[in-house]
Write a protein that holds these residues in place. Structure first.
Motif, PDB file in Angstrom:
ATOM      1  N   PHE A   1      -8.029  25.693  26.080  1.00  0.00           N
ATOM      2  CA  PHE A   1      -7.191  26.253  27.146  1.00  0.00           C
ATOM      3  C   PHE A   1      -6.757  25.153  28.123  1.00  0.00           C
ATOM      4  N   ALA A   2      -7.733  24.332  28.558  1.00  0.00           N
ATOM      5  CA  ALA A   2      -7.415  23.255  29.509  1.00  0.00           C
ATOM      6  C   ALA A   2      -6.395  22.290  28.915  1.00  0.00           C
ATOM      7  N   ALA A   3      -6.535  21.993  27.621  1.00  0.00           N
ATOM      8  CA  ALA A   3      -5.595  21.093  26.952  1.00  0.00           C
ATOM      9  C   ALA A   3      -4.201  21.718  26.923  1.00  0.00           C
ATOM     10  N   ARG A   4      -4.134  22.979  26.521  1.00  0.00           N
ATOM     11  CA  ARG A   4      -2.845  23.707  26.445  1.00  0.00           C
ATOM     12  C   ARG A   4      -2.139  23.716  27.790  1.00  0.00           C
ATOM     13  N   GLU A   5      -2.918  23.905  28.844  1.00  0.00           N
ATOM     14  CA  GLU A   5      -2.323  24.092  30.171  1.00  0.00           C
ATOM     15  C   GLU A   5      -2.310  22.805  31.001  1.00  0.00           C
ATOM     16  N   HIS A   6      -2.707  21.686  30.376  1.00  0.00           N
ATOM     17  CA  HIS A   6      -2.700  20.380  31.060  1.00  0.00           C
ATOM     18  C   HIS A   6      -3.499  20.409  32.352  1.00  0.00           C
ATOM     19  N   LEU A   7      -4.719  20.902  32.264  1.00  0.00           N
ATOM     20  CA  LEU A   7      -5.588  20.979  33.436  1.00  0.00           C
ATOM     21  C   LEU A   7      -6.687  19.921  33.341  1.00  0.00           C
ATOM     22  N   PHE A   8      -7.009  19.324  34.468  1.00  0.00           N
ATOM     23  CA  PHE A   8      -8.156  18.409  34.537  1.00  0.00           C
ATOM     24  C   PHE A   8      -9.409  19.265  34.604  1.00  0.00           C
ATOM     25  N   LEU A   9     -10.353  19.006  33.710  1.00  0.00           N
ATOM     26  CA  LEU A   9     -11.549  19.844  33.626  1.00  0.00           C
ATOM     27  C   LEU A   9     -12.671  19.277  34.491  1.00  0.00           C
ATOM     28  N   MET A  10     -13.148  20.068  35.435  1.00  0.00           N
ATOM     29  CA  MET A  10     -14.322  19.687  36.219  1.00  0.00           C
ATOM     30  C   MET A  10     -15.485  20.566  35.775  1.00  0.00           C
ATOM     31  N   ALA A  11     -16.463  19.936  35.112  1.00  0.00           N
ATOM     32  CA  ALA A  11     -17.585  20.702  34.565  1.00  0.00           C
ATOM     33  C   ALA A  11     -18.810  20.504  35.447  1.00  0.00           C
ATOM     34  N   ASP A  12     -19.157  21.535  36.192  1.00  0.00           N
ATOM     35  CA  ASP A  12     -20.333  21.513  37.058  1.00  0.00           C
ATOM     36  C   ASP A  12     -21.525  21.872  36.183  1.00  0.00           C
ATOM     37  N   GLU A  13     -22.257  20.850  35.765  1.00  0.00           N
ATOM     38  CA  GLU A  13     -23.343  21.048  34.792  1.00  0.00           C
ATOM     39  C   GLU A  13     -24.693  20.709  35.411  1.00  0.00           C
ATOM     40  N   VAL A  14     -24.823  20.994  36.713  1.00  0.00           N
ATOM     41  CA  VAL A  14     -26.049  20.593  37.416  1.00  0.00           C
ATOM     42  C   VAL A  14     -27.281  21.386  36.962  1.00  0.00           C
TER      43      VAL A  14
ATOM     44  N   ALA B   1     -14.356  15.518  34.073  1.00  0.00           N
ATOM     45  CA  ALA B   1     -15.453  14.993  34.906  1.00  0.00           C
ATOM     46  C   ALA B   1     -16.613  15.959  34.806  1.00  0.00           C
ATOM     47  N   SER B   2     -17.790  15.420  34.565  1.00  0.00           N
ATOM     48  CA  SER B   2     -18.991  16.254  34.484  1.00  0.00           C
ATOM     49  C   SER B   2     -19.955  15.830  35.585  1.00  0.00           C
ATOM     50  N   PHE B   3     -20.566  16.815  36.255  1.00  0.00           N
ATOM     51  CA  PHE B   3     -21.410  16.540  37.419  1.00  0.00           C
ATOM     52  C   PHE B   3     -22.862  16.891  37.129  1.00  0.00           C
ATOM     53  N   HIS B   4     -23.755  16.049  37.621  1.00  0.00           N
ATOM     54  CA  HIS B   4     -25.175  16.334  37.505  1.00  0.00           C
ATOM     55  C   HIS B   4     -25.850  15.939  38.823  1.00  0.00           C
ATOM     56  N   SER B   5     -27.110  16.319  38.981  1.00  0.00           N
ATOM     57  CA  SER B   5     -27.754  16.232  40.291  1.00  0.00           C
ATOM     58  C   SER B   5     -29.266  16.132  40.142  1.00  0.00           C
ATOM     59  N   THR B   6     -29.919  15.563  41.164  1.00  0.00           N
ATOM     60  CA  THR B   6     -31.386  15.581  41.185  1.00  0.00           C
ATOM     61  C   THR B   6     -31.920  16.880  41.776  1.00  0.00           C
ATOM     62  N   SER B   7     -31.016  17.719  42.287  1.00  0.00           N
ATOM     63  CA  SER B   7     -31.451  18.876  43.084  1.00  0.00           C
ATOM     64  C   SER B   7     -31.921  20.044  42.246  1.00  0.00           C
ATOM     65  N   LYS B   8     -31.603  20.060  40.963  1.00  0.00           N
ATOM     66  CA  LYS B   8     -31.907  21.222  40.123  1.00  0.00           C
ATOM     67  C   LYS B   8     -32.884  20.800  39.029  1.00  0.00           C
TER      68      LYS B   8
END
Lengths: 422, 422
Positions: free
Chosen positions: A187-200, A232-239
């Motif tokens: 879907f993101a590719a079709r719609e030319h969207l930048f994907l922000m994946a919050d994977e914390v 962009a994928s995000f990770h954290s020490t908080s979880k």
């Protein structure tokens, strides 16, 4: 986050802070070795020096190695940006995407219910918040048809450029299936969207049959047609099982970003000099825990297993208890750290709230606080479908406290429902 | 910042990180007591938990007490906002002040030369940078007539709302006299400007006859006509004699702020949850060092005195050496951590730079790096009067390294001047 800290992590960080302890043999050899290695990567061999704005190089390498082990695909340390918790990185990334005005103004697609950082950042940076609704009847699944409706409607008045996905979900606790992640990428590719994946919450998976499928890995597996997408994928020490939120450690991996844009990103993060180096060292412990054969391994695994097992039990207990109460329904808490139960508020309670100028779920939450001393966050803080009411609560209290909470909650709820019965 | 850490601070922070050490008697009793006190103020007794977004209450109280001791005027802990280094607080404060467009757009008055955070933040937040020039011929003094010229000219095209003052100066190293601070306050009052006082170098005063005069104290002393002015003052763990920049600790005290605006400020800082709690604990050590009678007091004072004495010697050495070189002039380094010498570049060097598309001082700095391996920051990064050329260098290298640096610099400079002699 209300759990006992992992001993190894606290040992390593205290050694990094106070190198006078490095030869103290009451600390295990692997903790001392790890601290030495981190300090060698720090300027002046000290956590007290500024690091590069993108983070300490050796820590970026450790993170890249972690991602490679997790996904089975290469990760370039130059794509890793350490941050002050994940929030800081998410904010910087949205900032980079915002431009235009009127119909050209950047639209940021966010799930509803969402973690309120997203709505706050969107408002602060003057972007347009574009809602897509998660499917409560289907355990908060992410439905592609709903993404399509949302992006189509948004195009009437703005230019959607970013798609934010939170997996596992906050506040909703669902874990996306591999197939679902694949569909979202397409879907993101079709719609030319930048994907922000919050994977914390990638380490917080509890329900049987559920597993974490990273967007990076899934994208790479889809082959050349999709593996060049920007993500962009995000990770954290908080979880996770460490839960060290106070150290404000985090990182993002930025994939396939245009080099000129990446240069701007580096410039943007450099105005604040560097993320806390103590938080960076904490992040290193998260991605680089004791390995089999190392002296701390066994006690580490014992602590890790105990934390995750207990969280899984609490996830189950919380949802089951909510579902046993009349007028409350709760989806399975498959992952993350929260339950987001729905409450069937009687019409009279809704009217009472409105007469007080309060949101109905806000009124319910305030009564819960005042009458039972229990603090939950009303669903309206996260967004919910019109006419439905929820609250978010964590599964973090220890089991004995959770039992007390659940009993007090049940008593309050039954009384409230009686009082406002239609 | 290239100096040995203060032992007491590192002990306290390592104890906070790893409370298993709290009963370890190889740590002095006062360090253990301090760590216990900080941890009691932290949620769950842990640095790993989120704090309130404005910071840990007991630390805010310690900061307020420090300010009261420093100034002799009350300080309210509710006016203290912990931050991720001072940069974070400065950025938030400018953000709060920005509004309007065209002639109503917020103008932010900043000194030239300035620390480039200010120009970067002003650009990022879409405010108008309004320059006022420091008087190099008068040891970088802040001339009120120049402030008046600047604000008057700015009013032609924007609305100046903020006056930023850096005292002691970065990169210029001057320390404002009490009379000068008074005049600046009166100017800000006359012109209805919000005063942002960057006072992160308040402990770094070296030149005889110089002393730090805080804007808060001076304003209060001026009596009711001025003591109700709005002011924000910034401090940090990164400077002083502790120099713990990697922990990213900082705070601002916000005085006389409208309660509605303060509420917005609290909302703004809450999107990023909280500043690093380890940095907050570091800030506590800065404002609350060992007291006479405590076991760590003597060794602490010894370390502190040694650091400050050595910095003062280096400040003197650097300026004197620069002034002994033909074509270089350098003002007295009264405070802070930098020298900002002026170089009389020959016309041929200027032309050579231009032919390469480089700023003349950038060209000089690049040659210095390539030929002598010395890294300085060209003055054009800080701003300087048209046609003058400078660079910034720190006084932080240890004396033996500083001597090597100075010799290598002198050799390079003489060769450069010969090569490009007019």
């Amino acid at each position: 986050m209300g759990q006992k800290p992992i001993t190894f992590l606290r040992q390593v960080i205290s050694l990094c802070v106070n190198p006078d302890l490095l030869n103290n043999e009451s600390f295990p050899a692997d903790a001392r070795e790890r601290a030495r290695r981190i300090l060698q990567g720090c300027k002046g061999g000290s956590l007290g020096s500024y690091s590069d704005s993108v983070g300490v190089e050796v820590i970026r390498k450790d993170i890249a190695a972690y991602i490679e082990r997790r996904d089975g695909f290469p990760s370039d340390p130059d794509n890793i940006f350490l941050s002050t918790g994940a929030s800081d990185a998410i904010k910087n990334m949205v900032k980079l995407m915002v431009r235009g005005s009127g119909r050209d103004q950047t639209g940021v697609m966010i799930p509803i219910p969402q973690y309120p950082l997203y709505s706050a950042v969107t408002a602060e940076l003057n972007a347009v918040q574009v809602n897509y609704y998660l499917d409560e009847d289907n355990n908060w699944a992410l439905d592609i048809a709903e993404l399509e409706r949302s992006v189509k409607e948004a195009r009437q008045h703005c230019t959607p450029r970013v798609l934010c996905v939170i997996n596992p979900g906050n506040p909703t606790g669902q874990v996306l299936s591999k197939e679902n992640v694949r569909e979202i990428i397409k879907f993101a590719a079709r719609e030319h969207l930048f994907l922000m994946a919050d994977e914390v919450y990638q380490d917080n998976i509890y329900a049987e049959g559920c597993a974490f499928h990273s967007f990076k890995k899934t994208m790479m597996e889809l082959g050349p047609e999709y593996s060049t997408l920007e993500l962009a994928s995000f990770h954290s020490t908080s979880k996770g099982y460490m839960g060290e939120c106070g150290f404000r450690g985090g990182y993002m991996e930025v994939i396939n970003m245009d080099p000129q844009v990446k240069l701007q990103l580096k410039k943007l993060v450099s105005t604040k000099l560097c993320p806390p180096v103590s938080g960076q060292a904490t992040m290193d412990c998260v991605v680089n825990p004791p390995q089999p054969g190392e002296p701390s391994y066994e006690s580490f695994i014992k602590e890790k297993t105990a934390v995750l097992k207990s969280l899984a039990e609490r996830a189950k207990l919380v949802a089951e208890t909510f579902n046993s109460i009349e007028g409350v329904t709760c989806n399975t808490v498959q992952g993350a750290m929260y339950a987001f139960p729905r409450i069937a508020l009687p019409q009279r309670a809704v009217e009472k709230a409105k007469s007080l100028g309060q949101a109905p779920d806000g009124f319910y939450a305030l009564q819960l606080l005042e009458q039972a001393g229990i603090c939950v966050v009303p669903g309206s803080g996260f967004g919910q479908r019109e006419g439905t009411y929820h609250f978010r609560t964590t599964i973090l209290p220890q089991p004995d406290k959770l039992k007390i909470f659940m009993d007090a909650f049940t008593a309050f709820h039954n009384k409230f429902m009686k009082e406002y019965a239609d």
